[in-house]
Design a protein around this motif. Structure first.
Motif: not given
Ligand SMILES: [Zn+2]
Length: 239
Positions: A22, A25, A134
């Motif tokens: 994202h 991040d 993630h």
């Protein structure tokens, strides 16, 4: 704790590819390390798998316009750090899987950019409260870095299109529960905060303030190796 393998400066590299799930991040997990790499002459490029279109507590924007806002914020943060460029793959936020299609896309990005180090999420970190994107992005990025990008037999259509195989020597994984590589970010901590502040739409998500949380995280990461502020990674040899 795993014995420290590397403490201090970022590991030496000419070209670093950072693959995140994202927008924001890269800044949360490694903006200080990026700032130090850029200062040392390393070329850094980002690949963002989603544009973070679900990353807002209240649905004030349509998903598409939020994605647009978050891409602009990500570009500003990257510029703040001196990152060379950002590629958005624009998969839907929250719906990422370690699929063959994503591996192919990330393999193409690696073959195009030809990094010495790939930096991404640790897909095996043992946290129950972990964003599933993630885990998926880390798994797909590692699969792309080893073995896919080095073997022309993986995604041969890329070879036919002129992308040569590439060996990635090292992966550094952030968000790991067993880090062994600690980069001292005390000299560049303000740069990390400045880059994070570019993600304006996300700043409301931190009760108590973004800076407090980020500073505490950097202190916690630094404590095991006696630094003041650090970003921590798990080093994976791929050669
Ligand atoms: Zn994320």
């Amino acid at each position: 704790m795993t014995l420290p393998r590397h403490v201090g400066e970022p590991p030496a590299a000419k070209r670093v590819l950072i693959i995140g799930a994202h927008p924001d991040d890269p800044e949360f997990f490694c903006a200080g390390t990026v700032a130090r790499w850029v200062a040392a002459g390393t070329t850094v490029h980002y690949v963002l798998v989603t544009s973070g279109d679900k990353g807002m507590p209240e649905d004030q924007e349509t998903h598409q316009s939020l994605a647009h806002i978050r891409e602009i914020e990500q570009l500003a943060a990257a510029r703040e750090l001196g990152v060379q460029g950002v590629t958005f793959l624009r998969l839907p936020d929250g719906e990422v899987f370690d699929s063959l299609a994503l591996r192919a896309q990330l393999t193409a990005e690696i073959r195009r950019f030809r990094p010495d180090i790939v930096v991404t999420h640790d897909p095996l970190t043992r946290l129950y409260r972990q964003h599933p994107d993630h885990r998926a992005v880390g798994a797909a990025a590692l699969a792309a870095a080893f073995p896919a990008s080095r073997l022309a037999t993986f995604f041969p259509e890329q070879y036919a299109a002129g992308l040569q195989p590439h060996v990635v020597p090292i992966a550094l994984l952030f968000g790991s529960d067993r880090p062994d590589t600690f980069v001292d970010i005390a000299p560049v901590f303000e740069r990390k905060l400045a880059a994070l502040r570019c993600h304006t739409s996300q700043l409301g998500a931190f009760p108590g303030g973004m800076e407090t949380r980020v500073r505490r995280r950097a202190r916690d990461a630094a404590a095991p190796v006696g630094l003041e502020l650090a970003e921590a990674f798990l080093w994976v040899d791929l050669e």
